[in-house]
Design a protein around this motif. Structure first.
Motif, short mmCIF file in Angstrom:
data_model
loop_
_atom_site.label_atom_id
_atom_site.label_comp_id
_atom_site.label_asym_id
_atom_site.label_seq_id
_atom_site.Cartn_x
_atom_site.Cartn_y
_atom_site.Cartn_z
N LEU A 152 0.83 -1.21 0.00
CA LEU A 152 0.00 0.00 0.00
C LEU A 152 0.86 1.26 0.00
N THR A 153 1.93 1.27 0.79
CA THR A 153 2.83 2.41 0.85
C THR A 153 3.50 2.64 -0.51
N THR A 154 3.91 1.56 -1.16
CA THR A 154 4.54 1.67 -2.48
C THR A 154 3.57 2.28 -3.50
N LEU A 155 2.34 1.82 -3.49
CA LEU A 155 1.34 2.35 -4.43
C LEU A 155 1.04 3.82 -4.15
N LYS A 156 0.94 4.19 -2.88
CA LYS A 156 0.66 5.58 -2.53
C LYS A 156 1.81 6.50 -2.95
N ASN A 157 3.03 6.02 -2.76
CA ASN A 157 4.19 6.82 -3.19
C ASN A 157 4.19 7.00 -4.71
N ARG A 158 3.84 5.94 -5.43
CA ARG A 158 3.79 6.03 -6.90
C ARG A 158 2.67 6.99 -7.33
N TYR A 159 1.53 6.93 -6.67
CA TYR A 159 0.41 7.83 -6.99
C TYR A 159 0.83 9.28 -6.76
N LYS A 160 1.54 9.51 -5.65
CA LYS A 160 1.99 10.86 -5.33
C LYS A 160 2.96 11.37 -6.39
N GLN A 161 3.89 10.49 -6.82
CA GLN A 161 4.85 10.88 -7.86
C GLN A 161 4.16 11.23 -9.16
N LEU A 162 3.18 10.42 -9.55
CA LEU A 162 2.47 10.67 -10.82
C LEU A 162 1.61 11.93 -10.74
N ASN A 163 1.23 12.28 -9.53
CA ASN A 163 0.31 13.40 -9.35
C ASN A 163 1.06 14.72 -9.14
N GLU A 164 2.38 14.69 -9.29
CA GLU A 164 3.16 15.92 -9.12
C GLU A 164 2.87 16.89 -10.26
N ASN A 165 3.43 18.11 -10.16
CA ASN A 165 3.08 19.16 -11.13
C ASN A 165 3.56 18.80 -12.54
N GLU A 166 2.89 19.39 -13.50
CA GLU A 166 3.08 19.06 -14.92
C GLU A 166 4.52 19.34 -15.38
N GLN A 167 5.11 20.43 -14.88
CA GLN A 167 6.46 20.80 -15.32
C GLN A 167 7.48 19.71 -14.95
N GLU A 168 7.39 19.19 -13.71
CA GLU A 168 8.29 18.13 -13.28
C GLU A 168 8.09 16.86 -14.09
N MET A 169 6.83 16.56 -14.39
CA MET A 169 6.52 15.37 -15.19
C MET A 169 7.08 15.51 -16.61
N ALA A 170 6.98 16.73 -17.15
CA ALA A 170 7.48 16.97 -18.51
C ALA A 170 9.00 16.81 -18.56
N HIS A 171 9.69 17.32 -17.54
CA HIS A 171 11.15 17.17 -17.47
C HIS A 171 11.52 15.70 -17.34
N ARG A 172 10.78 14.98 -16.53
CA ARG A 172 11.04 13.56 -16.34
C ARG A 172 10.83 12.79 -17.64
N LEU A 173 9.79 13.15 -18.36
CA LEU A 173 9.48 12.48 -19.62
C LEU A 173 10.56 12.74 -20.66
N ASP A 174 11.05 13.99 -20.70
CA ASP A 174 12.15 14.33 -21.63
C ASP A 174 13.40 13.50 -21.33
N LEU A 175 13.73 13.38 -20.06
CA LEU A 175 14.91 12.60 -19.65
C LEU A 175 14.76 11.14 -20.06
N LEU A 176 13.58 10.58 -19.81
CA LEU A 176 13.34 9.17 -20.14
C LEU A 176 13.41 8.93 -21.64
N GLU A 177 12.86 9.87 -22.43
CA GLU A 177 12.90 9.73 -23.89
C GLU A 177 14.35 9.77 -24.39
N PHE A 178 15.15 10.66 -23.82
CA PHE A 178 16.56 10.75 -24.20
C PHE A 178 17.29 9.43 -23.90
N GLN A 179 17.06 8.89 -22.68
CA GLN A 179 17.69 7.63 -22.30
C GLN A 179 17.24 6.49 -23.20
N LYS A 180 15.97 6.47 -23.53
CA LYS A 180 15.43 5.42 -24.40
C LYS A 180 16.09 5.48 -25.77
N ASN A 181 16.17 6.67 -26.35
CA ASN A 181 16.78 6.82 -27.68
C ASN A 181 18.26 6.44 -27.67
#
Length: 569
Positions: free
Chosen positions: A170-199
């Motif tokens: 339950l704690t793991t799921l709540k932490n993941r929910y909190k991370q996903l629910n963070e502000n859009e700017q942080e999520m966008a930066h995270r997504l850019d980093l992941l896309e770079f690593q993937k490529n």
């Protein structure tokens, strides 16, 4: 139980070896003689925090070693040993702790090197040390839930394990929910980093185990001359006129010409033929390998370049190509999750709600078990109080909980229960928390009662009391002495005391003495005879001068203790 303790270069102890037996062993001596230092050494042996201050001045290291004998093969220590791969022979467990002058701590269990955390796992199952500090632990209500759970650990163990699994998920799921629910700017930066690593990883077009295969191929090319020379020499030694196979063939022909002449020749001719054909096949393999060898410097350059690229990725994403590929899979999974964040948030919320329902059910089961334990513990404590002249005291365990905005119980790592030990020491007075009403002597008696009740349930082999009798005297001191001896019927007890009543109850009495040797202070330990015990009790009674009255009083205490022990048998 603890049967032998060896201490070298520890504080003011130069070197001592103490043998312990079953029952109650009392350690006495003047203040500063080193009694508590011995308990400090045992505490370190059980995984306590060490310090360079313990290393005797001028020594390179302090060494502590304890031998425990466990006759009960169902003792929990065997499960701990199995978990950490420690072999126990003849029920013997040796704990070792070395602290160097530089602050390094070395721990061993049955000669196997272990971490301090693992040593502590063993120590907690073998030794229970009670000091004045632990009485302060009893004052803190945050610790009362742990005390209650220790009363019948086997009864509550399964329910706690099942709840813990759910709570961690339950704690793991709540932490993941909190991370996903963070502000859009942080999520966008995270997504850019992941896309770079993937490529970056995808462009490398890695193949499983590619790094190992390339390293093997590079090794062959780098050592081409050595390999070619070795194989050529081996082949030339086997094949050709006048070489090994030629001579073996002549031996084989000679044997086959006389098969019927001698049984030995007939019996061993086939063995020689098998060896010949095996070597012949091996010679053909050598030749084929030589024909396949080809030195290609351009290929070596290609491999070096490829390995450099792979090593660059390994530094960033994993220790091997396979780990980098695994990391890529996790990146792709997180990208998909962030890209479809709303869908995943909805799914996570559903999982959290379902898991909270299950966790609440398990927490409710824990609560029900604890309520039963609380009733049993309360009755047992009040029964024991009578023996310690607290017969008018009342003891109770109060339950409470925190609620969320929906008025549901808030879950924590131990369920939803919050408890407090309450006591009233005088008739007509309301029950209050321990630190509001209990004196030092009363707290010592309460802790002693809990220790007696827990000794049967915890399975520890040695219970150690370091001046547990602080703040008591007279008939209360005698009652505490009797209670300590009762505990020694279920576990070996080692007790440091300044009370003659407790010392008189000893099955074994050891005297700690501080003396000067070669201009250094050292502590020594001696087991007292009956006459010496009478003198030591007299000293404890008067403090200084040994009077005839004190000696008579000491004898009376020993007679009283002897009579009590007979009633216990």
């Amino acid at each position: 139980m603890l049967t032998e303790l060896s201490i070298r270069d520890f504080a003011i102890i130069e070197e001592i070896s103490i043998t312990f037996t079953e029952g109650l062993t009392v350690l006495t001596g003047e203040t500063g003689a080193g009694k508590s230092i011995i308990i400090d050494a045992i505490q370190l042996l059980a995984g306590g925090r060490g310090s360079v201050e313990f290393v005797r001045h001028g020594s390179k290291k302090s060494e502590i070693e304890g031998l425990f004998i466990i006759d009960n093969h169902t003792h929990p220590i065997y499960d701990v040993a199995k978990q950490f791969g420690v072999d126990i022979q003849d029920g013997q467990i040796v704990l070792e702790r070395t602290i160097t002058a530089s602050g390094k701590s070395i721990c061993r269990v049955n000669s196997k090197l272990v971490t301090l955390a693992i040593l502590k796992e063993f120590g907690q199952k073998l030794i229970d040390i009670h000091s004045q500090h632990e009485t302060q632990v009893l004052m803190n209500a945050d610790n009362h839930l742990d005390f209650l759970d220790m009363y019948e650990p086997n009864l509550i163990k399964k329910a706690k394990e099942e709840y813990t699994i759910l709570f961690e998920r339950l704690t793991t799921l709540k932490n993941r929910y909190k991370q996903l629910n963070e502000n859009e700017q942080e999520m966008a930066h995270r997504l850019d980093l992941l896309e770079f690593q993937k490529n970056e990883i995808e462009q490398a077009n890695l193949a499983p185990n590619e790094d190992h295969e390339l390293e093997e191929e590079r090794n062959s090319l780098v050592n081409f001359e050595k390999i070619y020379s070795s194989l050529t020499n081996a082949y030339n030694a086997l094949y050709g006129e006048g070489r090994a196979l030629d001579w073996l063939n002549k031996a084989l022909v000679s044997m086959e010409e006389n098969l019927k002449v001698d049984p030995f020749i007939q019996e061993n001719s086939e063995k020689l033929a098998n060896h010949y054909y095996t070597l012949e096949d091996f010679a053909y393999e050598l030749r084929n390998r030589l024909d396949s060898l080809l030195f290609n410097p351009e290929r070596l350059n290609e491999i070096e370049s490829r390995l450099n690229e792979i090593n660059r990725l390994k530094k960033k994403y994993g220790g091997s190509v396979n780990e980098v590929i695994e990391y890529l899979a996790k990146v792709e999974e997180e990208i998909e999750e962030l890209t479809n964040k709303d869908t995943h948030l909805t799914s996570l919320l559903t999982q959290i709600e379902e898991l909270e329902k299950d966790a609440l059910l398990e927490a409710k089961q824990l609560h029900d078990i604890r309520k039963k334990l609380a009733d049993q513990l309360t009755k047992a404590v009040e029964s024991e109080f009578k023996d310690l002249y607290l017969e008018k005291a009342s003891f109770s365990i109060a339950f409470s909980l925190d609620e969320d905005h929906n008025q549901n119980p808030k879950l924590h790592k131990n369920g939803f229960d919050k408890i407090q030990f309450l006591i009233s020491t005088n008739p007509g007075e309301p029950l209050k928390v321990l630190n509001k009403v209990a004196s030092g002597g009363e707290l010592s008696r309460i802790m002693l009662v809990l220790k007696k009740l827990f000794a049967k349930h915890q399975g520890v082999t040695s219970v150690i009391f370091d001046e547990v009798d602080t703040g008591v005297s007279g008939r209360v001191a005698q009652a505490m002495a009797e209670k300590i001896h009762q505990i020694s019927h279920d576990s070996q007890v080692l007790c440091i005391t300044h009370l003659p009543q407790v010392a008189a109850m000893a099955d074994t009495h050891k005297f700690i003495k501080k003396e000067e040797k070669y201009n250094r202070t050292v502590s020594t330990v001696k087991e007292l005879t009956m006459d010496e015990q009478i003198k030591e009790l007299s000293r404890m009674i008067t403090g200084t001068k040994l009077t005839d009255t004190a000696k008579e009083h000491a004898k009376e205490l020993l007679d009283l203790a002897s009579n009590f022990k007979q009633t216990m048998n």
